[in-house]
Structure formats: C-alpha cells, structure tokens
Design an enzyme around this catalytic site. Structure first.
Site, PDB file in Angstrom:
ATOM      1  N   HIS A  24       0.823  -1.211   0.000  1.00 48.96           N
ATOM      2  CA  HIS A  24       0.000   0.000   0.000  1.00 48.96           C
ATOM      3  C   HIS A  24       0.860   1.265   0.000  1.00 48.96           C
ATOM      4  CE1 HIS A  24      -3.212  -2.843   1.342  1.00 48.96           C
ATOM      5  NE2 HIS A  24      -3.863  -2.149   0.427  1.00 48.96           N
ATOM      6  N   HIS A  30      -2.167  -5.538  -6.480  1.00 50.26           N
ATOM      7  CA  HIS A  30      -2.281  -6.788  -5.739  1.00 50.26           C
ATOM      8  C   HIS A  30      -3.730  -7.264  -5.705  1.00 50.26           C
ATOM      9  CE1 HIS A  30      -2.793  -3.519  -2.786  1.00 50.26           C
ATOM     10  NE2 HIS A  30      -3.631  -4.346  -2.173  1.00 50.26           N
ATOM     11  N   CYS A  68     -14.091  -6.735   3.126  1.00 52.88           N
ATOM     12  CA  CYS A  68     -13.118  -6.735   2.034  1.00 52.88           C
ATOM     13  C   CYS A  68     -11.758  -7.046   2.625  1.00 52.88           C
ATOM     14  CB  CYS A  68     -13.097  -5.404   1.301  1.00 52.88           C
ATOM     15  SG  CYS A  68     -12.826  -3.985   2.355  1.00 52.88           S
ATOM     16  N   HIS A  70      -7.771  -9.275   1.411  1.00 52.67           N
ATOM     17  CA  HIS A  70      -6.858  -9.832   0.423  1.00 52.67           C
ATOM     18  C   HIS A  70      -6.782 -11.339   0.640  1.00 52.67           C
ATOM     19  CE1 HIS A  70      -5.606  -5.740   1.534  1.00 52.67           C
ATOM     20  NE2 HIS A  70      -5.474  -5.585   0.231  1.00 52.67           N
ATOM     21  N   GLU A  88     -14.195 -10.507  10.463  1.00 50.38           N
ATOM     22  CA  GLU A  88     -14.574  -9.101  10.615  1.00 50.38           C
ATOM     23  C   GLU A  88     -15.896  -8.918  11.342  1.00 50.38           C
ATOM     24  OE1 GLU A  88     -14.307  -6.621   7.137  1.00 50.38           O
ATOM     25  OE2 GLU A  88     -12.462  -7.610   6.473  1.00 50.38           O
ATOM     26  N   GLU A 117      -4.152   2.619  -2.766  1.00 49.96           N
ATOM     27  CA  GLU A 117      -4.793   1.359  -3.134  1.00 49.96           C
ATOM     28  C   GLU A 117      -4.548   1.143  -4.617  1.00 49.96           C
ATOM     29  OE1 GLU A 117      -5.791  -0.994  -1.513  1.00 49.96           O
ATOM     30  OE2 GLU A 117      -7.285  -0.552   0.000  1.00 49.96           O
ATOM     31  N   GLU A 119      -5.560  -2.189  -6.695  1.00 47.68           N
ATOM     32  CA  GLU A 119      -6.043  -3.544  -6.480  1.00 47.68           C
ATOM     33  C   GLU A 119      -6.749  -4.112  -7.701  1.00 47.68           C
ATOM     34  OE1 GLU A 119      -6.664  -3.660  -1.694  1.00 47.68           O
ATOM     35  OE2 GLU A 119      -8.462  -3.277  -2.895  1.00 47.68           O
TER      36      GLU A 119
END
Length: 181
Positions: A24, A30, A68, A70, A88, A117, A119
């Site tokens: 980041h 990514h 959200c 990764h 979460e 970001e 992504e």
C-alpha cells in the site's frame, strides 16, 4: 502475524508477494476482494454495509461493502471471503459456494497517510436474508442494512462517507442484479 498480499500484473497473473502495508505504501497492484451481502425485503433489496473501524490504517470510519480484504497465497477468493466474513463481523453461515463471483476490476486511488490502493478487486455477492453478526472492533465499528435509495442518497449528498472502492463495487453489483431479475 505479518500479512502478505499477492502481487499481480494487469492480466491478473500472480507475480510475487509483499507485506501488505509495504504494497500500500508503494502502490503496487495486488489481489483483493469485496464481499457484498444483500437481502430481499418487501420494499426492495437491502445491502449489508460495514463502517470501518477507527483504528484501521486507511479508510477509517468510512462505510463500505460487507467486508473486504486480500486472499492469502494460494487461497481461493471465495474461501477468503468466507474467512473474512467470520473474522470481521462474525458471520459463519455463508459458504464459499454461495457466492456469485462477478469477476474483477482494477482501480488505483491515493489514500490518507500517503498510502495508495492499487487492487485487482474481485466482487463476491450472496443473498443472505438471515444472518447474525458479532463485530470485531479492530475491523468494524458499525454494521447496517441499507436500502438502495439510502445508499444512492448518501452517495450523492456525502460521497466521502464511503470507501473509495465502494461506489464501483456497488454499481457493478446493481448492474448484475438488474440483469438477472
């Protein structure tokens, strides 16, 4: 535990890994995913949105999709989505095979604190009328069901209320749901 992200090229091919914060800081492309749960009500669809925790290192106190994150190295995005729903917001009843994978889009945005970001973000949705949740305060400060009308109204009046990726995720989800209904 140090978290790593999977670095990808513009075609979505994995090209390596990197510590999450470093990716980041450098703005490197990514893998990521965005889960958006919804339910049907007498008044139309409602979407389960989370308010990101104050302690998050970016996009704190912003409303966003249900969860959200990764995927881990060699982790399927649907499995990762199920894992993060539990981590979460304590949702355990959504199985990987319940997700509809809407594919991915690439976005790049400058964030606060000099972070970026960048992504390849997979969008996962599931119709989940009955879910209960327990918020992880290190991830989420609030969670609410929002109607389409309330989301549209808030996005027009106060667009900074939402994470930078949420409007794109939401529009792609709406387009998909309109096509299948």
């Amino acid at each position: 535990m140090t978290e790593y992200v999977v670095l990808v090229n513009e075609q979505g091919d994995a090209i390596g890994t990197m510590e999450k914060l470093e990716a980041h800081e450098k703005g490197l492309l990514h893998l990521a995913f965005s889960v958006l749960l919804y339910r049907e009500t007498d008044l139309g669809k409602e979407f389960l949105l989370q308010k990101r925790a104050e302690c998050k290192y970016h996009s704190k106190n912003k409303w966003s999709n249900t969860c959200c994150s990764h995927p881990r190295v060699n982790e399927n995005v649907e499995v990762a989505g199920t894992r993060r729903l539990n981590e979460e917001i304590g949702i355990t009843g959504v199985l990987p095979e319940q997700f509809v994978n809407l594919g991915w889009f690439i976005y790049q945005a400058e964030l606060e604190n000099g972070l970026s970001e960048h992504e390849q973000d997979y969008i996962l949705i599931a119709n989940t009328p009955d879910v209960s949740f327990i918020l992880n305060p290190e991830e989420v400060s609030d969670i609410q069901w929002w109607s389409e009308a309330d989301i549209e109204k808030e996005m027009k009046a106060n667009p900074d209320t939402f994470s930078v990726w949420f409007p794109t995720v939401y529009k792609k989800v709406l387009t998909h749901l309109q096509q299948v209904n």
